[in-house]
Design a protein around this motif. Sequence first.
Motif, mmCIF file in Angstrom:
data_model
loop_
_atom_site.group_PDB
_atom_site.id
_atom_site.type_symbol
_atom_site.label_atom_id
_atom_site.label_comp_id
_atom_site.label_asym_id
_atom_site.label_seq_id
_atom_site.Cartn_x
_atom_site.Cartn_y
_atom_site.Cartn_z
ATOM 1 N N VAL A 16 -118.029 146.214 -145.785
ATOM 2 C CA VAL A 16 -117.573 147.237 -144.839
ATOM 3 C C VAL A 16 -118.387 147.156 -143.551
ATOM 4 O O VAL A 16 -117.838 147.219 -142.447
ATOM 5 N N CYS A 17 -119.704 146.990 -143.686
ATOM 6 C CA CYS A 17 -120.567 146.906 -142.500
ATOM 7 C C CYS A 17 -120.251 145.669 -141.669
ATOM 8 O O CYS A 17 -120.262 145.719 -140.431
ATOM 9 N N GLY A 30 -111.105 141.029 -151.763
ATOM 10 C CA GLY A 30 -110.017 140.999 -152.733
ATOM 11 C C GLY A 30 -109.856 142.254 -153.563
ATOM 12 O O GLY A 30 -109.533 142.174 -154.752
ATOM 13 N N ARG A 31 -110.080 143.415 -152.942
ATOM 14 C CA ARG A 31 -109.892 144.686 -153.637
ATOM 15 C C ARG A 31 -108.980 145.573 -152.796
ATOM 16 O O ARG A 31 -108.687 145.260 -151.642
ATOM 17 N N THR A 32 -108.535 146.692 -153.366
ATOM 18 C CA THR A 32 -107.700 147.624 -152.604
ATOM 19 C C THR A 32 -108.603 148.538 -151.785
ATOM 20 O O THR A 32 -109.766 148.791 -152.163
ATOM 21 N N PRO A 33 -108.119 149.054 -150.648
ATOM 22 C CA PRO A 33 -108.921 149.986 -149.847
ATOM 23 C C PRO A 33 -109.395 151.198 -150.643
ATOM 24 O O PRO A 33 -110.526 151.657 -150.465
ATOM 25 N N SER A 34 -108.521 151.712 -151.514
ATOM 26 C CA SER A 34 -108.929 152.888 -152.295
ATOM 27 C C SER A 34 -110.065 152.547 -153.249
ATOM 28 O O SER A 34 -110.987 153.351 -153.454
ATOM 29 N N ALA A 35 -110.019 151.339 -153.825
ATOM 30 C CA ALA A 35 -111.095 150.917 -154.734
ATOM 31 C C ALA A 35 -112.410 150.777 -153.978
ATOM 32 O O ALA A 35 -113.479 151.160 -154.484
ATOM 33 N N VAL A 36 -112.359 150.218 -152.757
ATOM 34 C CA VAL A 36 -113.572 150.081 -151.950
ATOM 35 C C VAL A 36 -114.126 151.459 -151.599
ATOM 36 O O VAL A 36 -115.332 151.699 -151.694
ATOM 37 N N SER A 37 -113.260 152.389 -151.220
ATOM 38 C CA SER A 37 -113.706 153.746 -150.873
ATOM 39 C C SER A 37 -114.369 154.430 -152.059
ATOM 40 O O SER A 37 -115.418 155.076 -151.918
ATOM 41 N N LYS A 41 -118.308 155.655 -152.440
ATOM 42 C CA LYS A 41 -118.668 157.028 -152.818
ATOM 43 C C LYS A 41 -119.616 157.025 -154.005
ATOM 44 O O LYS A 41 -120.610 157.779 -154.032
ATOM 45 N N GLN A 42 -119.355 156.157 -154.981
ATOM 46 C CA GLN A 42 -120.230 156.065 -156.147
ATOM 47 C C GLN A 42 -121.608 155.553 -155.743
ATOM 48 O O GLN A 42 -122.639 156.017 -156.252
ATOM 49 N N LEU A 43 -121.636 154.587 -154.802
ATOM 50 C CA LEU A 43 -122.914 154.051 -154.336
ATOM 51 C C LEU A 43 -123.735 155.138 -153.652
ATOM 52 O O LEU A 43 -124.954 155.250 -153.889
#
Length: 302
Positions: A16-17, A30-37, A41-43
């Motif tokens: 993301v950075c 190779g992931r979905t935007p919702s999965a990255v978000s 949040k978990q991080l």
Amino acid sequence: MTKTISLTGMRSFVAVCETGGVRAAADQIGRTPSAVSMTLKQLEDDIGAPLFESERKGALSPVGRIVLDEARAMIAHYDRACLAMTSYAADRQGRCDVASVPSVAVTLLPRAIAQLRAEGSRFDIHIRDSDSSAIVDAVENGMVEVGLCVLASKRPQLSFEPLFHEPLDFVCPADHPLAKSKRPLKWAQLEGESFIRNGAAAALGLAETEALAAGSKLTATNVSSNLAMVEARLGVTILPRLCRWKSSHDVRFVPLADPRSSRTVGWIAKEGRNLQPASLRFIECIRQQAQAGEREFGYAAA
């Protein structure tokens, strides 16, 4: 109890950075935007603080800036360790990751690698060149296993073995008046010169070099840049003697009379670490080449 920080979360955060947004990062890894978000949040929950100044993720928070540096180092170390383990499992030799100061990278390093190839060694060698402070950081962070550099001060987490003691010389254009000096130069002879600052000269920590640098308007951090600036008659400088093997005929290296204008170059690794067989053999070749090059390169082998 120490929390476990997800490597996947770190990779998502760095992506993301580096890409500037969640959607671009999702495409990159190779992931979905919702999965990255969700991962971000978990991080943040695991770390205990927000990583961005706003939900738009356009600017890092103070915590985020620290986490980004640590995440990059952790990912690099993890990836290097995985490659090292799989390489060793494949041929029982592994690979050698080395960071070297440029002067060694263009002189002793190719000879050591040629020696390894002549012996039939099949392991991978990965080289990066940098200044000594960056090399120390790379070894401490696990980004490389072996560093060839100057260790300015003892660090308990690092082992250091000297390879050679090298003078630093005055560097000037070939037609400079001091280029024809038959004797080593005294500091007083350099007064009034237009000096190009660099890390190697600054690392000497001498009042004389600091005085030269005080009036300087030009700094070059790279050896090639320093030599190019001198060749272009933009000033003079002080560089390790090994650097003359990278210079042109339009540049001269003149010895300095002060015995303090020298440095000790050696190899470093993490203290107590069991080095891979590939790295151990590489170090032995560097030792041999440092001994063999003593007369040719004008330094004192350790």
